[in-house]
Design an enzyme around this catalytic site. Structure first.
Site, PDB file in Angstrom:
ATOM      1  N   HIS A 171      -6.405  -3.471   2.825  1.00  0.00           N
ATOM      2  CA  HIS A 171      -5.392  -2.963   1.899  1.00  0.00           C
ATOM      3  C   HIS A 171      -6.028  -2.349   0.650  1.00  0.00           C
ATOM      4  O   HIS A 171      -6.515  -3.060  -0.220  1.00  0.00           O
ATOM      5  CB  HIS A 171      -4.441  -4.124   1.519  1.00  0.00           C
ATOM      6  CG  HIS A 171      -3.326  -3.720   0.617  1.00  0.00           C
ATOM      7  ND1 HIS A 171      -2.732  -4.565  -0.289  1.00  0.00           N
ATOM      8  CD2 HIS A 171      -2.686  -2.527   0.476  1.00  0.00           C
ATOM      9  CE1 HIS A 171      -1.788  -3.922  -0.941  1.00  0.00           C
ATOM     10  NE2 HIS A 171      -1.738  -2.688  -0.496  1.00  0.00           N
ATOM     11  N   SER A 209       1.045  -3.037   2.774  1.00  0.00           N
ATOM     12  CA  SER A 209       1.092  -3.701   1.471  1.00  0.00           C
ATOM     13  C   SER A 209       1.631  -5.115   1.578  1.00  0.00           C
ATOM     14  O   SER A 209       1.442  -5.919   0.665  1.00  0.00           O
ATOM     15  CB  SER A 209       2.023  -2.933   0.531  1.00  0.00           C
ATOM     16  OG  SER A 209       1.661  -1.589   0.448  1.00  0.00           O
ATOM     17  N   GLU A 222      -7.958  -5.622  -0.478  1.00  0.00           N
ATOM     18  CA  GLU A 222      -7.635  -6.929   0.105  1.00  0.00           C
ATOM     19  C   GLU A 222      -7.955  -6.864   1.603  1.00  0.00           C
ATOM     20  O   GLU A 222      -7.399  -6.029   2.318  1.00  0.00           O
ATOM     21  CB  GLU A 222      -6.151  -7.264  -0.084  1.00  0.00           C
ATOM     22  CG  GLU A 222      -5.763  -7.571  -1.516  1.00  0.00           C
ATOM     23  CD  GLU A 222      -4.274  -7.883  -1.668  1.00  0.00           C
ATOM     24  OE1 GLU A 222      -3.933  -8.755  -2.481  1.00  0.00           O
ATOM     25  OE2 GLU A 222      -3.437  -7.243  -0.995  1.00  0.00           O
ATOM     26  N   ASN A 266       0.688  -7.801  -4.100  1.00  0.00           N
ATOM     27  CA  ASN A 266       2.105  -7.434  -4.050  1.00  0.00           C
ATOM     28  C   ASN A 266       3.036  -8.617  -4.238  1.00  0.00           C
ATOM     29  O   ASN A 266       4.223  -8.434  -4.482  1.00  0.00           O
ATOM     30  CB  ASN A 266       2.413  -6.654  -2.785  1.00  0.00           C
ATOM     31  CG  ASN A 266       2.205  -5.180  -3.030  1.00  0.00           C
ATOM     32  OD1 ASN A 266       2.882  -4.586  -3.864  1.00  0.00           O
ATOM     33  ND2 ASN A 266       1.233  -4.590  -2.362  1.00  0.00           N
TER      34      ASN A 266
HETATM   35  P1  NAD Z   1       3.266   8.134   2.714  1.00  0.00           P
HETATM   36  O1  NAD Z   1       4.702   8.245   3.029  1.00  0.00           O
HETATM   37  O2  NAD Z   1       2.674   8.927   1.607  1.00  0.00           O
HETATM   38  O3  NAD Z   1       2.396   8.498   4.039  1.00  0.00           O
HETATM   39  C1  NAD Z   1       2.705   8.018   5.319  1.00  0.00           C
HETATM   40  C2  NAD Z   1       2.285   9.092   6.324  1.00  0.00           C
HETATM   41  O4  NAD Z   1       2.446   8.577   7.649  1.00  0.00           O
HETATM   42  C3  NAD Z   1       3.122  10.379   6.245  1.00  0.00           C
HETATM   43  O5  NAD Z   1       2.269  11.474   6.011  1.00  0.00           O
HETATM   44  C4  NAD Z   1       3.806  10.470   7.620  1.00  0.00           C
HETATM   45  O6  NAD Z   1       3.911  11.801   8.105  1.00  0.00           O
HETATM   46  C5  NAD Z   1       2.841   9.651   8.474  1.00  0.00           C
HETATM   47  N1  NAD Z   1       3.425   9.125   9.700  1.00  0.00           N
HETATM   48  C6  NAD Z   1       4.697   8.667   9.930  1.00  0.00           C
HETATM   49  N2  NAD Z   1       4.814   8.273  11.201  1.00  0.00           N
HETATM   50  C7  NAD Z   1       3.607   8.475  11.797  1.00  0.00           C
HETATM   51  C8  NAD Z   1       3.098   8.275  13.111  1.00  0.00           C
HETATM   52  N3  NAD Z   1       3.860   7.774  14.078  1.00  0.00           N
HETATM   53  N4  NAD Z   1       1.811   8.609  13.362  1.00  0.00           N
HETATM   54  C9  NAD Z   1       1.021   9.152  12.391  1.00  0.00           C
HETATM   55  N5  NAD Z   1       1.461   9.357  11.123  1.00  0.00           N
HETATM   56  C10 NAD Z   1       2.714   9.025  10.845  1.00  0.00           C
HETATM   57  O7  NAD Z   1       2.984   6.564   2.532  1.00  0.00           O
HETATM   58  P2  NAD Z   1       1.773   5.860   1.743  1.00  0.00           P
HETATM   59  O8  NAD Z   1       2.169   5.666   0.337  1.00  0.00           O
HETATM   60  O9  NAD Z   1       0.488   6.538   2.075  1.00  0.00           O
HETATM   61  O10 NAD Z   1       1.836   4.408   2.427  1.00  0.00           O
HETATM   62  C11 NAD Z   1       1.258   4.161   3.683  1.00  0.00           C
HETATM   63  C12 NAD Z   1       0.996   2.672   3.822  1.00  0.00           C
HETATM   64  O11 NAD Z   1       0.135   2.241   2.769  1.00  0.00           O
HETATM   65  C13 NAD Z   1       2.248   1.786   3.742  1.00  0.00           C
HETATM   66  O12 NAD Z   1       2.086   0.695   4.594  1.00  0.00           O
HETATM   67  C14 NAD Z   1       2.247   1.359   2.278  1.00  0.00           C
HETATM   68  O13 NAD Z   1       2.933   0.134   2.070  1.00  0.00           O
HETATM   69  C15 NAD Z   1       0.753   1.203   2.026  1.00  0.00           C
HETATM   70  N6  NAD Z   1       0.334   1.314   0.629  1.00  0.00           N
HETATM   71  C16 NAD Z   1       0.903   2.227  -0.202  1.00  0.00           C
HETATM   72  C17 NAD Z   1       0.479   2.311  -1.530  1.00  0.00           C
HETATM   73  C18 NAD Z   1       1.057   3.309  -2.494  1.00  0.00           C
HETATM   74  O14 NAD Z   1       0.879   3.134  -3.712  1.00  0.00           O
HETATM   75  N7  NAD Z   1       1.732   4.361  -2.049  1.00  0.00           N
HETATM   76  C19 NAD Z   1      -0.534   1.454  -1.990  1.00  0.00           C
HETATM   77  C20 NAD Z   1      -1.123   0.554  -1.092  1.00  0.00           C
HETATM   78  C21 NAD Z   1      -0.675   0.489   0.217  1.00  0.00           C
END
Ligand code: NAD
Length: 283
Positions: free
Chosen positions: A138, A117, A150, A188
């Site tokens: 993104h 993000s 993005e 963001n």
């Molecule tokens: P989340 O916590 O729901 O999921 C992250 C996942 O990564 C978890 O299931 C975890 O087990 C896994 N993980 C951790 N370490 C790992 C590894 N070494 N190898 C493989 N898997 C691993 O997080 P999310 O909300 O899905 O966010 C993920 C990314 O997307 C972040 O960079 C976040 O900033 C971005 N993002 C999030 C949102 C949102 O609204 N939640 C929106 C856009 C972008």
């Protein structure tokens, strides 16, 4: 057929996987936590059934999409992917480690994209031997619904890579915008004051979350800042707040709010834990 590897099967990884399989891509979805992987598989199955029940997807299409998904318990199973989308937590050291591993694992032509993000795509590319094939892709939450993507051009990202991801996003029914590698990119960055001013209003005791959300919705927004934080996850939102704040050399207007940390300390991460600014236990 595109072969897409997705690293991280949490909120975003599973949503992106659903988008990809329903638009013809072969997906290998990997997560370190086996329970999460199972949960992602079940969630995607529910989405497919709902889409078929609502007539958004023909039964045969849903079946083909289902067959395109593979849940992978080992990162090495992503080795033959043409595009990898990383969606692990917003932590630079963790993401760099994964990019190092992917660089060693994947064929030289593969594109390594991050769903980050706010973190620097340039810094992710720099730990690989293929920075020209590293970019941001993104998606927004919920990925199956939100059209915007993005596509982030790092300092070394090639035009060819940007074009390939823009085309991919279009094939997946999304609306891509190409953005510079700047902290928080576009969305963001403009979203920081949206959350932070709302947190300051509540932190100073001027009003409460439901009132702020009602006012913001009355202005035409689909969701208020507190409802949106609950959807995103308060932990994810704080990680992005801290990352943008640090990347702008501690610019005061981007400073995170202590209420964010307090909510996390209380385990109130939003919808995913059943409680955040609102209580979801009854739903
Ligand atoms: P989340 O916590 O729901 O999921 C992250 C996942 O990564 C978890 O299931 C975890 O087990 C896994 N993980 C951790 N370490 C790992 C590894 N070494 N190898 C493989 N898997 C691993 O997080 P999310 O909300 O899905 O966010 C993920 C990314 O997307 C972040 O960079 C976040 O900033 C971005 N993002 C999030 C949102 C949102 O609204 N939640 C929106 C856009 C972008």
């Amino acid at each position: 057929m595109e072969r897409v590897g997705i690293v991280g099967a949490g909120t975003m990884g599973r949503g992106i996987a659903y988008v990809a399989i329903t638009h013809g891509a072969q997906v290998m979805l990997y997560d370190v936590a086996p329970g999460v992987l199972e949960g992602a598989g079940a969630q995607i199955e529910t989405w497919l059934q709902e889409a078929a029940a609502k007539g958004k997807l023909a039964e045969a299409e849903a079946q083909r999409a289902r067959e395109r998904l593979r849940l992978s318990a080992a990162l090495t199973e992503l080795a033959d992917a043409d595009v990898i989308i990383e969606a692990v937590p917003e932590d630079m050291a963790l993401k760099q480690e994964i990019f190092r591993q992917l660089d060693a694992l994947c064929h030289p032509g593969a594109i390594l994209a991050s769903n980050t993000s706010s973190l620097s795509i340039t810094a992710l590319g720099a730990v690989t031997r293929r920075p020209e094939r590293v970019a941001g892709m993104h998606f927004f939450n919920p990925a199956p619904v939100m059209r915007l993507v993005e596509v982030v051009r790092g300092l070394a990202t090639s035009e060819e890579t940007v074009r390939a991801l823009v085309d991919l996003a279009r094939r997946w029914g999304k609306t891509p915008v190409v953005v510079k590698d700047t902290p928080g990119f576009i969305v963001n960055r403009v979203a920081r004051p949206f959350y932070l001013e709302a947190l300051r209003l509540v932190g100073e005791g001027i009003t409460d979350p439901p009132t702020v959300d009602r006012l913001v919705r009355a202005l035409g927004f689909r969701m208020g800042p507190f409802e949106l934080m609950d959807l995103i996850g308060l932990d994810v939102n704080l990680a992005v707040s801290e990352s943008v704040y640090r990347a702008f050399f501690e610019e005061p207007r981007f400073r995170p709010h202590p209420l964010q940390r307090q909510m996390i300390q209380a385990g109130r991460l939003g919808r995913k834990t059943g409680k955040g600014w609102y209580d979801y236990a009854e739903q």
